[in-house]
Design a protein around this motif. Structure first.
Motif, PDB file in Angstrom:
ATOM      1  N   PHE A   1      53.495  71.489  20.065  1.00  0.00           N
ATOM      2  CA  PHE A   1      54.806  71.165  19.517  1.00  0.00           C
ATOM      3  C   PHE A   1      55.654  72.352  19.076  1.00  0.00           C
ATOM      4  N   SER A   2      55.225  73.570  19.388  1.00  0.00           N
ATOM      5  CA  SER A   2      56.067  74.720  19.050  1.00  0.00           C
ATOM      6  C   SER A   2      55.858  75.830  20.071  1.00  0.00           C
ATOM      7  N   LYS A   3      56.757  76.776  20.023  1.00  0.00           N
ATOM      8  CA  LYS A   3      56.655  77.934  20.912  1.00  0.00           C
ATOM      9  C   LYS A   3      55.443  78.797  20.577  1.00  0.00           C
ATOM     10  N   ASN A   4      54.910  78.630  19.376  1.00  0.00           N
ATOM     11  CA  ASN A   4      53.725  79.378  18.951  1.00  0.00           C
ATOM     12  C   ASN A   4      52.434  78.661  19.329  1.00  0.00           C
ATOM     13  N   ASN A   5      52.544  77.654  20.197  1.00  0.00           N
ATOM     14  CA  ASN A   5      51.393  76.847  20.641  1.00  0.00           C
ATOM     15  C   ASN A   5      50.681  76.131  19.506  1.00  0.00           C
ATOM     16  N   GLU A   6      51.436  75.701  18.505  1.00  0.00           N
ATOM     17  CA  GLU A   6      50.856  74.880  17.453  1.00  0.00           C
ATOM     18  C   GLU A   6      50.540  73.515  18.063  1.00  0.00           C
ATOM     19  N   ARG A   7      49.403  72.944  17.670  1.00  0.00           N
ATOM     20  CA  ARG A   7      48.958  71.695  18.291  1.00  0.00           C
ATOM     21  C   ARG A   7      48.614  70.633  17.257  1.00  0.00           C
ATOM     22  N   PHE A   8      48.756  69.388  17.704  1.00  0.00           N
ATOM     23  CA  PHE A   8      48.340  68.222  16.929  1.00  0.00           C
ATOM     24  C   PHE A   8      47.403  67.427  17.821  1.00  0.00           C
ATOM     25  N   PHE A   9      46.185  67.166  17.336  1.00  0.00           N
ATOM     26  CA  PHE A   9      45.129  66.533  18.120  1.00  0.00           C
ATOM     27  C   PHE A   9      44.896  65.093  17.672  1.00  0.00           C
ATOM     28  N   THR A  10      44.593  64.212  18.627  1.00  0.00           N
ATOM     29  CA  THR A  10      44.094  62.898  18.240  1.00  0.00           C
ATOM     30  C   THR A  10      42.636  63.086  17.845  1.00  0.00           C
ATOM     31  N   ARG A  11      42.066  62.093  17.198  1.00  0.00           N
ATOM     32  CA  ARG A  11      40.628  62.166  16.920  1.00  0.00           C
ATOM     33  C   ARG A  11      39.874  62.006  18.231  1.00  0.00           C
ATOM     34  N   ASN A  12      38.611  62.280  18.251  1.00  0.00           N
ATOM     35  CA  ASN A  12      37.788  62.160  19.459  1.00  0.00           C
ATOM     36  C   ASN A  12      37.379  60.707  19.669  1.00  0.00           C
ATOM     37  N   TYR A  13      37.405  60.278  20.928  1.00  0.00           N
ATOM     38  CA  TYR A  13      37.031  58.906  21.280  1.00  0.00           C
ATOM     39  C   TYR A  13      35.975  58.914  22.370  1.00  0.00           C
ATOM     40  N   TYR A  14      35.128  57.887  22.355  1.00  0.00           N
ATOM     41  CA  TYR A  14      34.108  57.741  23.389  1.00  0.00           C
ATOM     42  C   TYR A  14      34.679  57.194  24.687  1.00  0.00           C
ATOM     43  N   HIS A  15      35.794  56.492  24.603  1.00  0.00           N
ATOM     44  CA  HIS A  15      36.409  55.892  25.783  1.00  0.00           C
ATOM     45  C   HIS A  15      37.786  56.506  26.015  1.00  0.00           C
ATOM     46  N   LYS A  16      38.028  56.921  27.234  1.00  0.00           N
ATOM     47  CA  LYS A  16      39.279  57.569  27.588  1.00  0.00           C
ATOM     48  C   LYS A  16      40.481  56.660  27.329  1.00  0.00           C
ATOM     49  N   SER A  17      40.295  55.350  27.461  1.00  0.00           N
ATOM     50  CA  SER A  17      41.394  54.400  27.267  1.00  0.00           C
ATOM     51  C   SER A  17      41.915  54.405  25.832  1.00  0.00           C
ATOM     52  N   GLU A  18      41.114  54.839  24.879  1.00  0.00           N
ATOM     53  CA  GLU A  18      41.534  54.871  23.483  1.00  0.00           C
ATOM     54  C   GLU A  18      42.592  55.951  23.213  1.00  0.00           C
ATOM     55  N   ILE A  19      42.678  56.937  24.089  1.00  0.00           N
ATOM     56  CA  ILE A  19      43.646  58.018  23.886  1.00  0.00           C
ATOM     57  C   ILE A  19      45.070  57.477  23.886  1.00  0.00           C
ATOM     58  N   LYS A  20      45.401  56.615  24.836  1.00  0.00           N
ATOM     59  CA  LYS A  20      46.766  56.084  24.893  1.00  0.00           C
ATOM     60  C   LYS A  20      47.113  55.306  23.631  1.00  0.00           C
ATOM     61  N   LYS A  21      46.151  54.558  23.106  1.00  0.00           N
ATOM     62  CA  LYS A  21      46.381  53.818  21.861  1.00  0.00           C
ATOM     63  C   LYS A  21      46.635  54.793  20.714  1.00  0.00           C
ATOM     64  N   ALA A  22      45.888  55.879  20.680  1.00  0.00           N
ATOM     65  CA  ALA A  22      46.071  56.884  19.631  1.00  0.00           C
ATOM     66  C   ALA A  22      47.440  57.548  19.744  1.00  0.00           C
ATOM     67  N   ILE A  23      47.861  57.859  20.956  1.00  0.00           N
ATOM     68  CA  ILE A  23      49.177  58.466  21.171  1.00  0.00           C
ATOM     69  C   ILE A  23      50.269  57.528  20.678  1.00  0.00           C
ATOM     70  N   ILE A  24      50.124  56.250  20.958  1.00  0.00           N
ATOM     71  CA  ILE A  24      51.113  55.263  20.499  1.00  0.00           C
ATOM     72  C   ILE A  24      51.132  55.208  18.973  1.00  0.00           C
ATOM     73  N   ARG A  25      49.959  55.223  18.341  1.00  0.00           N
ATOM     74  CA  ARG A  25      49.903  55.200  16.872  1.00  0.00           C
ATOM     75  C   ARG A  25      50.584  56.436  16.275  1.00  0.00           C
ATOM     76  N   VAL A  26      50.305  57.592  16.863  1.00  0.00           N
ATOM     77  CA  VAL A  26      50.921  58.823  16.363  1.00  0.00           C
ATOM     78  C   VAL A  26      52.430  58.779  16.580  1.00  0.00           C
ATOM     79  N   SER A  27      52.871  58.422  17.771  1.00  0.00           N
ATOM     80  CA  SER A  27      54.304  58.448  18.062  1.00  0.00           C
ATOM     81  C   SER A  27      55.089  57.402  17.280  1.00  0.00           C
TER      82      SER A  27
END
Length: 122
Positions: A79-105
Protein backbone atom coordinates in the motif's frame (compact mmCIF):
# COMPACT_ATOMS: atom_id res chain seq x y z
CA UNK A 1 -22.67 -5.89 9.23
CA UNK A 2 -20.17 -6.71 11.98
CA UNK A 3 -18.09 -3.92 13.41
CA UNK A 4 -14.30 -4.02 13.40
CA UNK A 5 -11.46 -2.28 15.23
CA UNK A 6 -7.69 -1.87 15.11
CA UNK A 7 -5.33 -2.70 17.92
CA UNK A 8 -1.67 -1.80 18.25
CA UNK A 9 0.84 -4.54 19.02
CA UNK A 10 4.48 -4.16 20.00
CA UNK A 11 6.59 -7.30 20.10
CA UNK A 12 9.32 -7.57 17.42
CA UNK A 13 8.36 -4.08 16.32
CA UNK A 14 5.15 -2.07 16.07
CA UNK A 15 2.20 -3.23 13.93
CA UNK A 16 -1.53 -2.66 13.63
CA UNK A 17 -4.07 -5.48 13.45
CA UNK A 18 -7.68 -5.44 12.24
CA UNK A 19 -10.02 -7.42 14.50
CA UNK A 20 -13.76 -8.10 14.45
CA UNK A 21 -15.69 -6.81 17.46
CA UNK A 22 -16.54 -10.35 18.53
CA UNK A 23 -12.86 -11.13 19.14
CA UNK A 24 -10.05 -9.28 20.86
CA UNK A 25 -7.47 -11.90 19.89
CA UNK A 26 -8.09 -13.35 16.42
CA UNK A 27 -7.15 -10.74 13.84
CA UNK A 28 -8.34 -10.64 10.24
CA UNK A 29 -5.15 -8.98 9.05
CA UNK A 30 -2.01 -7.20 10.23
CA UNK A 31 0.62 -4.80 8.96
CA UNK A 32 4.35 -5.20 8.56
CA UNK A 33 6.43 -4.43 11.64
CA UNK A 34 7.58 -0.83 12.05
CA UNK A 35 10.50 0.40 14.12
CA UNK A 36 8.51 3.11 15.95
CA UNK A 37 4.94 3.68 17.02
CA UNK A 38 4.84 6.92 15.03
CA UNK A 39 5.91 5.12 11.83
CA UNK A 40 3.22 2.50 12.46
CA UNK A 41 0.50 5.15 12.94
CA UNK A 42 1.66 6.84 9.74
CA UNK A 43 1.49 3.44 8.01
CA UNK A 44 -2.10 2.99 9.20
CA UNK A 45 -3.02 6.36 7.67
CA UNK A 46 -1.39 5.33 4.38
CA UNK A 47 -3.19 1.98 4.45
CA UNK A 48 -6.58 3.63 4.94
CA UNK A 49 -5.87 6.14 2.16
CA UNK A 50 -4.81 3.35 -0.18
CA UNK A 51 -7.95 1.34 0.57
CA UNK A 52 -10.24 4.37 0.08
CA UNK A 53 -8.64 5.16 -3.28
CA UNK A 54 -8.64 1.56 -4.53
CA UNK A 55 -11.90 0.38 -2.98
CA UNK A 56 -13.42 -0.81 -6.27
CA UNK A 57 -10.25 -2.30 -7.76
CA UNK A 58 -8.14 -3.54 -4.89
CA UNK A 59 -5.08 -5.44 -6.01
CA UNK A 60 -3.49 -7.98 -3.76
CA UNK A 61 -0.97 -10.77 -4.02
CA UNK A 62 -1.31 -14.31 -2.74
CA UNK A 63 1.37 -16.44 -1.19
CA UNK A 64 1.84 -19.85 0.41
CA UNK A 65 3.68 -20.89 3.54
CA UNK A 66 4.76 -24.42 2.79
CA UNK A 67 5.58 -26.87 5.56
CA UNK A 68 5.51 -30.62 6.14
CA UNK A 69 2.07 -30.78 7.77
CA UNK A 70 0.04 -28.53 5.46
CA UNK A 71 0.25 -25.43 3.34
CA UNK A 72 -1.05 -22.13 4.66
CA UNK A 73 -2.38 -19.47 2.32
CA UNK A 74 -2.48 -15.71 2.80
CA UNK A 75 -2.79 -12.55 0.76
CA UNK A 76 -1.26 -9.13 1.18
CA UNK A 77 -1.65 -5.58 -0.09
CA UNK A 78 1.35 -3.41 -0.93
CA UNK A 79 0.00 0.00 0.00
CA UNK A 80 2.91 2.43 -0.27
CA UNK A 81 5.90 3.26 -2.39
CA UNK A 82 8.05 1.99 0.49
CA UNK A 83 6.55 -1.51 0.01
CA UNK A 84 4.61 -1.36 3.25
CA UNK A 85 2.29 -4.37 3.42
CA UNK A 86 -0.90 -5.50 5.11
CA UNK A 87 -1.36 -9.28 5.38
CA UNK A 88 -4.44 -11.41 5.89
CA UNK A 89 -4.12 -14.11 8.52
CA UNK A 90 -3.00 -17.55 7.32
CA UNK A 91 -5.67 -19.99 6.14
CA UNK A 92 -5.66 -23.71 5.43
CA UNK A 93 -7.95 -23.28 2.43
CA UNK A 94 -7.14 -20.97 -0.46
CA UNK A 95 -10.84 -20.07 -0.83
CA UNK A 96 -10.75 -18.31 2.56
CA UNK A 97 -8.43 -15.62 1.17
CA UNK A 98 -11.18 -13.97 -0.88
CA UNK A 99 -13.44 -13.85 2.18
CA UNK A 100 -10.64 -12.24 4.17
CA UNK A 101 -10.02 -9.66 1.44
CA UNK A 102 -13.72 -8.78 1.46
CA UNK A 103 -13.69 -8.41 5.27
CA UNK A 104 -10.64 -6.15 5.13
CA UNK A 105 -11.95 -4.04 2.25
CA UNK A 106 -15.37 -3.59 3.89
CA UNK A 107 -14.01 -2.77 7.35
CA UNK A 108 -10.64 -1.02 6.95
CA UNK A 109 -11.98 2.44 7.83
CA UNK A 110 -12.41 2.01 11.56
CA UNK A 111 -10.69 3.35 14.66
CA UNK A 112 -7.94 2.13 16.98
CA UNK A 113 -9.08 0.70 20.29
CA UNK A 114 -6.34 1.89 22.65
CA UNK A 115 -7.62 -0.35 25.43
CA UNK A 116 -6.53 -3.34 23.32
CA UNK A 117 -2.94 -2.16 22.80
CA UNK A 118 -0.37 -4.86 23.55
CA UNK A 119 3.11 -3.66 24.47
CA UNK A 120 6.02 -5.81 25.50
CA UNK A 121 7.16 -5.19 29.00
CA UNK A 122 10.64 -4.10 29.92
Amino acid sequence: MAKYKYRIVQDKGWRFELLPNNSNHQYVGHSDNYSTKEDMLDGLKKFKSFMRAKREKIKYQQSIVENKESNLYFAFFVFSKNNERFFTRNYYHKSEIKKAIIRVSNNFDTEIRNDLTIEKEG
